[in-house]
Design a protein around this motif. Structure first.
Motif, PDB file in Angstrom:
ATOM      1  N   ALA A 182      25.482 -22.263  28.035  1.00  0.00           N
ATOM      2  CA  ALA A 182      25.526 -21.008  27.601  1.00  0.00           C
ATOM      3  C   ALA A 182      25.160 -20.794  26.033  1.00  0.00           C
ATOM      4  CB  ALA A 182      26.788 -20.429  27.944  1.00  0.00           C
ATOM      5  N   ALA A 183      25.458 -21.722  25.193  1.00  0.00           N
ATOM      6  CA  ALA A 183      25.555 -21.545  23.760  1.00  0.00           C
ATOM      7  C   ALA A 183      24.084 -22.041  23.276  1.00  0.00           C
ATOM      8  CB  ALA A 183      26.556 -22.117  23.164  1.00  0.00           C
ATOM      9  N   GLU A 184      23.132 -22.301  23.949  1.00  0.00           N
ATOM     10  CA  GLU A 184      21.996 -23.111  23.513  1.00  0.00           C
ATOM     11  C   GLU A 184      21.011 -21.986  22.902  1.00  0.00           C
ATOM     12  OE1 GLU A 184      20.000 -25.262  26.262  1.00  0.00           O
ATOM     13  OE2 GLU A 184      18.398 -25.980  24.962  1.00  0.00           O
ATOM     14  N   VAL A 185      20.352 -22.308  21.842  1.00  0.00           N
ATOM     15  CA  VAL A 185      19.415 -21.185  21.230  1.00  0.00           C
ATOM     16  C   VAL A 185      18.311 -22.186  20.905  1.00  0.00           C
ATOM     17  CG1 VAL A 185      20.774 -19.348  20.439  1.00  0.00           C
ATOM     18  CG2 VAL A 185      20.884 -21.307  19.279  1.00  0.00           C
ATOM     19  N   PRO A 186      17.265 -22.288  21.870  1.00  0.00           N
ATOM     20  CA  PRO A 186      16.040 -23.115  21.502  1.00  0.00           C
ATOM     21  C   PRO A 186      15.031 -22.532  20.290  1.00  0.00           C
ATOM     22  CG  PRO A 186      16.266 -22.948  23.864  1.00  0.00           C
ATOM     23  CD  PRO A 186      17.441 -21.943  23.128  1.00  0.00           C
ATOM     24  N   GLU A 187      14.749 -23.278  19.477  1.00  0.00           N
ATOM     25  CA  GLU A 187      13.922 -22.670  18.482  1.00  0.00           C
ATOM     26  C   GLU A 187      12.252 -23.130  18.529  1.00  0.00           C
ATOM     27  OE1 GLU A 187      15.260 -23.744  14.535  1.00  0.00           O
ATOM     28  OE2 GLU A 187      17.268 -22.650  15.043  1.00  0.00           O
ATOM     29  N   ALA A 188      11.984 -24.135  19.367  1.00  0.00           N
ATOM     30  CA  ALA A 188      10.928 -24.734  19.423  1.00  0.00           C
ATOM     31  C   ALA A 188       9.950 -23.860  20.384  1.00  0.00           C
ATOM     32  CB  ALA A 188      10.854 -26.067  19.630  1.00  0.00           C
ATOM     33  N   THR A 189       8.619 -23.787  19.923  1.00  0.00           N
ATOM     34  CA  THR A 189       7.602 -22.887  20.582  1.00  0.00           C
ATOM     35  C   THR A 189       7.745 -23.499  22.058  1.00  0.00           C
ATOM     36  OG1 THR A 189       6.688 -22.230  18.691  1.00  0.00           O
ATOM     37  CG2 THR A 189       5.472 -21.964  20.956  1.00  0.00           C
ATOM     38  N   GLY A 190       7.585 -24.837  22.231  1.00  0.00           N
ATOM     39  CA  GLY A 190       7.394 -25.442  23.531  1.00  0.00           C
ATOM     40  C   GLY A 190       8.406 -25.356  24.493  1.00  0.00           C
ATOM     41  N   ARG A 191       9.606 -25.124  24.071  1.00  0.00           N
ATOM     42  CA  ARG A 191      10.836 -24.766  24.915  1.00  0.00           C
ATOM     43  C   ARG A 191      10.719 -23.656  25.810  1.00  0.00           C
ATOM     44  NH1 ARG A 191      15.724 -26.684  24.426  1.00  0.00           N
ATOM     45  NH2 ARG A 191      16.091 -25.719  26.316  1.00  0.00           N
ATOM     46  N   TYR A 192      10.009 -22.608  25.437  1.00  0.00           N
ATOM     47  CA  TYR A 192       9.891 -21.397  26.122  1.00  0.00           C
ATOM     48  C   TYR A 192       8.779 -21.306  27.137  1.00  0.00           C
ATOM     49  CZ  TYR A 192      13.260 -19.603  22.944  1.00  0.00           C
ATOM     50  OH  TYR A 192      14.399 -19.336  22.306  1.00  0.00           O
ATOM     51  N   ASN A 193       8.927 -20.960  28.532  1.00  0.00           N
ATOM     52  CA  ASN A 193       8.149 -20.838  29.552  1.00  0.00           C
ATOM     53  C   ASN A 193       7.566 -19.525  29.842  1.00  0.00           C
ATOM     54  OD1 ASN A 193      11.129 -22.179  30.567  1.00  0.00           O
ATOM     55  ND2 ASN A 193       9.300 -23.403  30.721  1.00  0.00           N
ATOM     56  N   TYR A 194       8.055 -18.401  29.293  1.00  0.00           N
ATOM     57  CA  TYR A 194       7.571 -17.170  29.665  1.00  0.00           C
ATOM     58  C   TYR A 194       7.358 -16.390  28.195  1.00  0.00           C
ATOM     59  CZ  TYR A 194       9.115 -18.364  34.278  1.00  0.00           C
ATOM     60  OH  TYR A 194       9.340 -19.076  35.291  1.00  0.00           O
ATOM     61  N   TRP A 195       6.357 -15.558  28.255  1.00  0.00           N
ATOM     62  CA  TRP A 195       5.763 -14.768  26.869  1.00  0.00           C
ATOM     63  C   TRP A 195       5.545 -13.559  27.054  1.00  0.00           C
ATOM     64  CZ3 TRP A 195       6.360 -17.089  22.237  1.00  0.00           C
ATOM     65  CH2 TRP A 195       6.623 -18.576  22.261  1.00  0.00           C
ATOM     66  N   GLY A 196       5.792 -12.704  26.424  1.00  0.00           N
ATOM     67  CA  GLY A 196       5.197 -11.306  26.355  1.00  0.00           C
ATOM     68  C   GLY A 196       4.053 -11.214  25.913  1.00  0.00           C
ATOM     69  N   GLN A 197       3.456 -10.139  25.923  1.00  0.00           N
ATOM     70  CA  GLN A 197       1.948 -10.010  25.399  1.00  0.00           C
ATOM     71  C   GLN A 197       1.783  -9.710  24.042  1.00  0.00           C
ATOM     72  OE1 GLN A 197       3.803  -7.539  26.312  1.00  0.00           O
ATOM     73  NE2 GLN A 197       3.157  -5.479  25.350  1.00  0.00           N
ATOM     74  N   GLY A 198       2.813  -9.313  23.171  1.00  0.00           N
ATOM     75  CA  GLY A 198       2.736  -9.319  21.867  1.00  0.00           C
ATOM     76  C   GLY A 198       2.795  -7.811  21.193  1.00  0.00           C
ATOM     77  N   THR A 199       3.422  -7.699  20.383  1.00  0.00           N
ATOM     78  CA  THR A 199       3.501  -6.045  19.634  1.00  0.00           C
ATOM     79  C   THR A 199       3.155  -6.524  18.224  1.00  0.00           C
ATOM     80  OG1 THR A 199       4.531  -4.176  19.588  1.00  0.00           O
ATOM     81  CG2 THR A 199       5.948  -6.155  19.359  1.00  0.00           C
ATOM     82  N   GLN A 200       2.055  -5.604  17.673  1.00  0.00           N
ATOM     83  CA  GLN A 200       1.595  -5.792  16.444  1.00  0.00           C
ATOM     84  C   GLN A 200       2.725  -5.111  15.383  1.00  0.00           C
ATOM     85  OE1 GLN A 200      -0.991  -7.475  14.933  1.00  0.00           O
ATOM     86  NE2 GLN A 200      -0.189  -7.142  13.199  1.00  0.00           N
ATOM     87  N   VAL A 201       3.172  -5.759  14.353  1.00  0.00           N
ATOM     88  CA  VAL A 201       3.854  -5.260  13.163  1.00  0.00           C
ATOM     89  C   VAL A 201       3.012  -5.617  11.858  1.00  0.00           C
ATOM     90  CG1 VAL A 201       5.848  -5.655  11.733  1.00  0.00           C
ATOM     91  CG2 VAL A 201       6.103  -5.789  14.270  1.00  0.00           C
TER      92      VAL A 201
END
Length: 129
Positions: free
Chosen positions: A106-125
């Motif tokens: 419950a308390a895990e906060v991954p920081e590595a890009t490779g840990r993430y399986n799903y991504w949004g399309q991105g929003t430009q700032v």
């Protein structure tokens, strides 16, 4: 299958604020079982970690350059994660992506890009000086 839709980007002057949102959905998707993260990618640079929040929202993590300026939060009832960005700087200019990863702890906060399986399309700032 998980769908993430990022929104809230825009053009702002240095010192200004923006609030990014990421709405998650999926037929069998249980949002509260996923840690959520925000990443960004500037032109010519690699995608980098910005912030992450545990599935229970009990823990957060930030890259050093945004600490004290950005705040990540989530609303598990609405399947949404937010990134409040204050005191924006020109070096914050990038395409921002939200991401999701299933976690057992419950308390895990991954920081590595490779840990993430799903991504949004991105929003430009874009932050002007």
């Amino acid at each position: 299958q998980v769908q993430l839709v990022d929104s809230g980007g825009g053009l702002v002057q240095a010192g200004g604020s923006l609030r990014l949102s990421c709405a998650a959905s999926g037929r069998t998707f249980s949002f509260s079982r996923y840690a959520m993260g925000w990443f960004r990618q500037a032109p010519g640079k690699e995608r980098e970690f910005v912030a992450a929040i545990s599935r229970s929202a009990s823990r957060t993590s930030y890259t050093e350059s945004v600490k004290g300026r950005f705040t990540i939060s989530r609303d598990n009832a609405k399947n949404t994660v937010f990134l409040q960005m204050n005191n924006l700087k020109p070096e914050d200019t990038a395409l921002y992506y939200c991401a999701a990863t299933f976690v057992n702890r419950a308390a895990e906060v991954p920081e590595a890009t490779g840990r993430y399986n799903y991504w949004g399309q991105g929003t430009q700032v874009t932050v002007s000086s």
